[in-house]
Design a protein around this motif. Structure first.
Motif, mmCIF file in Angstrom:
data_model
loop_
_atom_site.group_PDB
_atom_site.id
_atom_site.type_symbol
_atom_site.label_atom_id
_atom_site.label_comp_id
_atom_site.label_asym_id
_atom_site.label_seq_id
_atom_site.Cartn_x
_atom_site.Cartn_y
_atom_site.Cartn_z
ATOM 1 N N ARG A 221 4.196 29.175 95.645
ATOM 2 C CA ARG A 221 3.091 29.271 94.830
ATOM 3 C C ARG A 221 3.310 29.964 93.417
ATOM 4 N N ASP A 222 4.423 30.703 93.321
ATOM 5 C CA ASP A 222 4.363 31.452 91.907
ATOM 6 C C ASP A 222 4.976 30.238 90.884
ATOM 7 N N LEU A 223 6.093 29.311 91.466
ATOM 8 C CA LEU A 223 6.307 28.187 90.411
ATOM 9 C C LEU A 223 5.333 27.072 90.387
ATOM 10 N N THR A 224 4.412 26.861 91.214
ATOM 11 C CA THR A 224 3.822 25.833 91.224
ATOM 12 C C THR A 224 2.148 26.135 90.885
ATOM 13 N N ARG A 225 1.913 27.359 90.446
ATOM 14 C CA ARG A 225 0.549 27.772 90.321
ATOM 15 C C ARG A 225 -0.123 26.939 89.389
ATOM 16 N N VAL A 226 0.584 26.441 88.350
ATOM 17 C CA VAL A 226 -0.256 25.654 87.403
ATOM 18 C C VAL A 226 -0.363 24.187 87.796
ATOM 19 N N ALA A 227 0.049 23.786 88.905
ATOM 20 C CA ALA A 227 0.016 22.531 89.244
ATOM 21 C C ALA A 227 -1.537 22.088 89.490
ATOM 22 N N GLY A 228 -2.176 22.928 89.718
ATOM 23 C CA GLY A 228 -3.935 22.705 89.875
ATOM 24 C C GLY A 228 -4.585 22.416 88.663
ATOM 25 N N SER A 229 -4.005 22.579 87.492
ATOM 26 C CA SER A 229 -4.445 22.532 86.095
ATOM 27 C C SER A 229 -5.109 21.004 85.916
ATOM 28 N N ASP A 230 -6.360 21.082 84.965
ATOM 29 C CA ASP A 230 -7.205 20.047 84.897
ATOM 30 C C ASP A 230 -6.067 18.509 84.205
ATOM 31 N N ALA A 231 -6.139 17.626 84.981
ATOM 32 C CA ALA A 231 -5.394 16.638 84.609
ATOM 33 C C ALA A 231 -5.862 15.985 83.298
ATOM 34 N N GLY A 232 -7.059 15.821 82.932
ATOM 35 C CA GLY A 232 -7.706 15.489 82.010
ATOM 36 C C GLY A 232 -7.178 15.919 80.617
ATOM 37 N N ILE A 233 -7.231 17.442 80.585
ATOM 38 C CA ILE A 233 -6.784 18.282 79.651
ATOM 39 C C ILE A 233 -5.489 18.131 79.198
ATOM 40 N N TRP A 234 -4.630 17.793 80.305
ATOM 41 C CA TRP A 234 -3.325 17.512 80.198
ATOM 42 C C TRP A 234 -2.950 16.196 79.707
ATOM 43 N N ARG A 235 -3.667 15.122 79.850
ATOM 44 C CA ARG A 235 -3.425 13.829 79.604
ATOM 45 C C ARG A 235 -3.174 13.996 78.067
ATOM 46 N N ASP A 236 -4.450 14.581 77.321
ATOM 47 C CA ASP A 236 -4.432 14.618 75.884
ATOM 48 C C ASP A 236 -3.150 15.425 75.396
ATOM 49 N N ILE A 237 -2.783 16.334 75.913
ATOM 50 C CA ILE A 237 -1.592 17.148 75.350
ATOM 51 C C ILE A 237 -0.197 16.331 75.482
ATOM 52 N N LEU A 238 -0.081 15.634 76.623
ATOM 53 C CA LEU A 238 1.097 14.867 77.034
ATOM 54 C C LEU A 238 1.163 13.574 76.003
ATOM 55 N N ALA A 239 -0.133 13.118 75.759
ATOM 56 C CA ALA A 239 -0.045 12.028 74.570
ATOM 57 C C ALA A 239 0.346 12.276 73.129
ATOM 58 N N ALA A 240 -0.388 13.643 73.028
ATOM 59 C CA ALA A 240 -0.107 14.297 71.620
ATOM 60 C C ALA A 240 1.283 14.634 71.297
ATOM 61 N N ASN A 241 2.055 15.162 72.186
ATOM 62 C CA ASN A 241 3.363 15.696 72.005
ATOM 63 C C ASN A 241 4.151 14.976 72.883
ATOM 64 N N HIS A 242 4.217 13.636 73.221
ATOM 65 C CA HIS A 242 5.054 13.230 73.989
ATOM 66 C C HIS A 242 6.452 13.069 73.559
ATOM 67 N N GLY A 243 6.722 13.162 72.226
ATOM 68 C CA GLY A 243 7.956 13.139 71.627
ATOM 69 C C GLY A 243 8.974 14.197 71.932
ATOM 70 N N SER A 244 8.369 15.453 71.635
ATOM 71 C CA SER A 244 8.828 16.668 71.830
ATOM 72 C C SER A 244 8.944 16.939 73.309
ATOM 73 N N ILE A 245 8.139 16.381 74.033
ATOM 74 C CA ILE A 245 8.325 16.846 75.716
ATOM 75 C C ILE A 245 9.086 15.814 76.242
ATOM 76 N N LEU A 246 9.550 14.849 75.609
ATOM 77 C CA LEU A 246 10.819 13.688 76.283
ATOM 78 C C LEU A 246 11.854 14.629 75.896
ATOM 79 N N ASP A 247 12.158 14.971 74.846
ATOM 80 C CA ASP A 247 13.330 15.793 74.285
ATOM 81 C C ASP A 247 13.598 16.935 75.076
ATOM 82 N N ALA A 248 12.672 17.796 75.498
ATOM 83 C CA ALA A 248 12.685 18.979 76.154
ATOM 84 C C ALA A 248 12.976 18.661 77.767
ATOM 85 N N LEU A 249 12.491 17.498 78.074
ATOM 86 C CA LEU A 249 12.739 16.970 79.491
ATOM 87 C C LEU A 249 14.180 16.556 79.651
#
Length: 368
Positions: A221-249
């Motif tokens: 539960r501690d590791l996955t607490r944020v899994a319940g976050s708003d998917a709509g908000i995160w769609r915008d974040i992932l789209a806006a920062n996808h380059g840096s996110i791909l590098d970090a992944l």
């Protein structure tokens, strides 16, 4: 201070909390106008987050000394374009978006040279948003990243903005937009994706064997607490920062492959060294400040097996104006009771809760 009129566009959790924080800490005669939907504005005025409600963005920003864009990420750039022609010379504009490169670039292309735009990102929030969750203490000890243009070295307006941010209890630090987005990808955006991936992996396993989620307690539960976050908000974040996110992944995938290889080779000495490195690194994380993902402070309390116990504890904390952010029943045995884990905003609040519960005769403790 020359900032007398502040307009907050988007009076939700962050915008509403900003209004409340400034109204409780800024001693100068400051008028705060909020722009949002009518029902949100009605609650914002009633809660004391803003002084004036407006559904006319152009009018609301026309006389503002400071404009704060506290809308969802997807609306910040369109709002910048909308208000550019209505800003008076000398106005400061800032935002609270969690990705900085595209916003700062758009601001420089859109607003005039006489307007000072400073990209901003307060590292404070909640899994549940909205004006009803707004608090004047949301930014207490939070890190607030600012991305000022190079020309702000001797600009009094920038100094006043920093002073206002510090008045909320936040700690302002400067970064370039690129640096912010790279850091955020590693310590915020990738952890969000990992939480979602781990939860979905175990969820699929649970479909064929329901014992998986039956055993998924504290650590999971501690590791996955944020899994319940708003998917709509995160769609915008992932789209806006996808380059840096791909590098970090890619970096994380390589590290995970190294762990897998050590297991295949049964190199438990290197795995032990990995644990040591991780522990030492984690110990360097500041314990007194909020970061990109703000941890909650947990209190464990033994619960009697009797009707009304939960209500009594909730009332005790409510009378002290202490908000329980999360609660989980960890263990229970019929006739003897069980153990609840209750989560709070910070360690100071958790310690206060333990003291109050002990005074009331309850067995309560933290792990710190």
């Amino acid at each position: 201070m020359s900032i007398r009129r502040i307009t907050i566009i988007g009076v939700g959790l962050v915008g509403g909390s900003l209004g409340k924080a400034w109204k409780s800490t800024v001693t100068d005669d400051v008028l705060i106008t909020g722009v949002d939907h009518p029902l949100v504005l009605e609650r914002a005025v009633a809660s004391g987050a803003i002084d004036v409600a407006s559904d006319d963005t152009a009018t609301a920003v026309a006389d503002a000394d400071l404009v704060v864009l506290a809308t969802p990420l997807s609306a910040i750039m369109s709002t910048l374009s909308e208000i550019a022609a209505d800003l008076k010379p000398g106005t400061i504009v800032t935002d609270v978006g969690s990705v900085k490169v595209p916003i700062v670039r758009h601001a420089l292309e859109t607003i005039g040279n006489e307007t000072l735009f400073v990209g901003g990102h307060p590292m404070a929030g909640s899994e549940v948003g909205g004006i009803d969750r707004a608090s004047p203490f949301l930014f207490e000890n939070a890190t607030w990243v600012l991305c000022p243009p190079d020309t702000t070295t001797d600009d009094q307006r920038y100094d006043e903005l920093v002073a206002l941010i510090q008045a909320t209890g936040a700690r302002a630090i400067e970064m370039t937009p690129r640096e912010h987005d790279e850091v955020a990808a590693s310590v915020s955006h990738v952890p969000q994706l990992l939480a979602v991936a781990l939860t979905n992996t175990v969820g699929r396993q649970n479909e064929s064997n329901p014992n998986y989620l039956k055993l998924a307690a504290g650590g999971f539960r501690d590791l996955t607490r944020v899994a319940g976050s708003d998917a709509g908000i995160w769609r915008d974040i992932l789209a806006a920062n996808h380059g840096s996110i791909l590098d970090a992944l890619a970096l994380f995938s390589a590290e995970l492959q190294r762990v897998r290889n050590r297991l295949l080779e049964e190199d438990f000495g290197e795995l032990h060294a990995s644990f040591d490195r991780a522990r030492k690194t984690r110990e360097t994380i500041p314990k007194d400040s909020k970061g990109f993902i703000s941890p909650l402070a947990d209190v464990y309390v033994h619960a009697d097996d009797r009707p009304g116990w939960i209500a009594a504890v909730a009332t005790l904390l409510a009378d002290a104006e202490i908000n329980i952010l999360d609660m989980e029943l960890l263990k229970v045995r019929e006739g003897t009771g069980g153990t609840f884990r209750m989560s709070f905003a910070d360690q100071a609040t958790a310690k206060s809760v333990v003291d109050r519960l002990k005074t009331a005769g309850l067995a309560a403790y933290t792990l710190d």
